[in-house]
Design a protein around this motif. Structure first.
Motif, PDB file in Angstrom:
ATOM      1  N   VAL A   7       0.995  -1.237   0.249  1.00 50.93           N
ATOM      2  CA  VAL A   7      -0.178   0.076   0.087  1.00 50.93           C
ATOM      3  C   VAL A   7       0.940   1.180   0.012  1.00 50.93           C
ATOM      4  N   GLU A   8       0.663   2.035  -0.779  1.00 52.08           N
ATOM      5  CA  GLU A   8       1.579   3.446  -0.947  1.00 52.08           C
ATOM      6  C   GLU A   8       0.788   4.510  -0.226  1.00 52.08           C
ATOM      7  N   THR A   9      -0.329   4.480   0.105  1.00 52.72           N
ATOM      8  CA  THR A   9      -1.007   5.467   0.836  1.00 52.72           C
ATOM      9  C   THR A   9      -1.876   5.060   1.815  1.00 52.72           C
ATOM     10  N   LEU A  10      -1.569   5.426   3.100  1.00 55.83           N
ATOM     11  CA  LEU A  10      -2.512   4.818   4.298  1.00 55.83           C
ATOM     12  C   LEU A  10      -3.337   5.921   4.715  1.00 55.83           C
ATOM     13  N   GLU A  11      -4.551   5.972   4.168  1.00 58.21           N
ATOM     14  CA  GLU A  11      -5.489   7.089   4.551  1.00 58.21           C
ATOM     15  C   GLU A  11      -6.945   6.576   5.395  1.00 58.21           C
ATOM     16  N   LEU A  12      -6.865   7.078   6.483  1.00 56.72           N
ATOM     17  CA  LEU A  12      -7.882   6.793   7.570  1.00 56.72           C
ATOM     18  C   LEU A  12      -8.618   8.069   7.915  1.00 56.72           C
ATOM     19  N   VAL A  13      -9.943   7.971   7.606  1.00 62.88           N
ATOM     20  CA  VAL A  13     -10.727   9.236   7.859  1.00 62.88           C
ATOM     21  C   VAL A  13     -10.966   9.382   9.336  1.00 62.88           C
ATOM     22  N   ASP A  14     -11.105   8.227  10.021  1.00 62.52           N
ATOM     23  CA  ASP A  14     -11.371   8.180  11.555  1.00 62.52           C
ATOM     24  C   ASP A  14     -10.654   6.953  12.196  1.00 62.52           C
ATOM     25  N   CYS A  15      -9.716   7.472  13.005  1.00 62.16           N
ATOM     26  CA  CYS A  15      -8.910   6.514  13.494  1.00 62.16           C
ATOM     27  C   CYS A  15      -9.050   6.141  15.098  1.00 62.16           C
ATOM     28  N   ALA A  16     -10.359   6.700  15.408  1.00 57.84           N
ATOM     29  CA  ALA A  16     -10.434   6.904  16.731  1.00 57.84           C
ATOM     30  C   ALA A  16     -10.422   5.295  17.528  1.00 57.84           C
ATOM     31  N   GLN A  17     -10.694   4.345  16.792  1.00 59.37           N
ATOM     32  CA  GLN A  17     -10.549   3.080  16.981  1.00 59.37           C
ATOM     33  C   GLN A  17      -9.181   2.080  17.137  1.00 59.37           C
ATOM     34  N   VAL A  18      -8.310   2.829  16.335  1.00 56.60           N
ATOM     35  CA  VAL A  18      -6.962   2.221  16.191  1.00 56.60           C
ATOM     36  C   VAL A  18      -6.137   2.779  17.270  1.00 56.60           C
ATOM     37  N   THR A  19      -5.451   1.775  17.809  1.00 52.53           N
ATOM     38  CA  THR A  19      -4.670   1.759  18.991  1.00 52.53           C
ATOM     39  C   THR A  19      -3.149   2.091  18.336  1.00 52.53           C
ATOM     40  N   GLN A  20      -2.443   2.523  19.298  1.00 50.33           N
ATOM     41  CA  GLN A  20      -1.018   2.819  18.712  1.00 50.33           C
ATOM     42  C   GLN A  20      -0.109   1.339  18.465  1.00 50.33           C
ATOM     43  N   ASP A  21      -0.443   0.427  19.182  1.00 45.41           N
ATOM     44  CA  ASP A  21       0.110  -0.897  18.927  1.00 45.41           C
ATOM     45  C   ASP A  21      -0.266  -1.236  17.602  1.00 45.41           C
ATOM     46  N   GLN A  22      -1.667  -1.165  17.232  1.00 44.25           N
ATOM     47  CA  GLN A  22      -1.914  -1.667  16.021  1.00 44.25           C
ATOM     48  C   GLN A  22      -1.519  -0.771  14.798  1.00 44.25           C
TER      49      GLN A  22
END
Length: 194
Positions: A7-22
């Motif tokens: 993947v060349e671009t990691l674009e996430l509109v809402d990362c509220a549920q993404v942990t720092q470990d993930q």
């Protein structure tokens, strides 16, 4: 699932549920495989010291990251963003920070040092083309140093300083004077009362 290899671009509109470990697990795989842009909104807890440390551990030869866009990175400290810029400045050309409440003078110093045309007495190819800052609590002294400390902004094509209380005529004049004539193509100074 979104962070597959190559993947060349990691674009996430809402990362509220993404942990720092993930996020760190994903970045350790993606950066060496050619990730070129990180675009995270509402990133909150996913981008902080731990994420910066994971990025610093990637070999500089494997780094192809040219764009960073973060919105709402409330864990990202001034030290963290300074270290991030040092680790990625060889390829980084676009920085966009919105509502990152801990950003301060070290961020401005890192830009001045890492994107200067002469780093350590040599000639640098590091070239910052886009700088976008919105709702970031930078003081006037830090903004003045951004424009006056070095020629780091010389090649800037797009500048956004939006909703930053310390932006006034003096700050704008110093920053614009540090950009090479004919380089700037776009500017946004909206929501600045001074």
């Amino acid at each position: 699932v979104l962070a597959e290899q190559c993947v060349e671009t990691l674009e996430l509109v809402d990362c509220a549920q993404v942990t720092q470990d993930q996020f760190c697990d994903a970045i350790k795989v993606l950066l060496p495989m050619g990730l070129r842009a990180i675009l995270l909104q509402h990133c909150g807890r996913c981008f902080g010291s731990q994420a910066v440390k994971a990025i610093e551990e990637i070999e500089s030869e494997e780094m192809q990251l040219f764009a960073l866009s973060l919105g709402g990175a409330y864990l990202l400290s001034d030290d963290d963003i300074s270290r991030f810029i040092s680790a990625t400045s060889r390829t980084l050309t676009s920085i966009d920070l919105t509502a990152c409440p801990l950003i301060g003078p070290k961020f401005c110093s890192a830009i001045g040092e890492q994107f200067s045309s002469s780093i350590g007495g040599g000639i640098s190819n590091n070239c910052l083309l886009e700088l976008s800052l919105e709702d970031v609590p930078l003081k006037k002294e830090a903004l003045l140093s951004l424009g006056a400390a070095s020629d780091a902004l010389r090649n800037l094509k797009s500048l956004k300083l939006k909703a930053i209380e310390a932006v006034d005529d003096e700050v704008v004049a110093i920053i614009l004077n540090s950009i090479d004539e004919g380089s700037l193509e776009g500017i946004d100074l909206s929501s600045n009362t001074q």
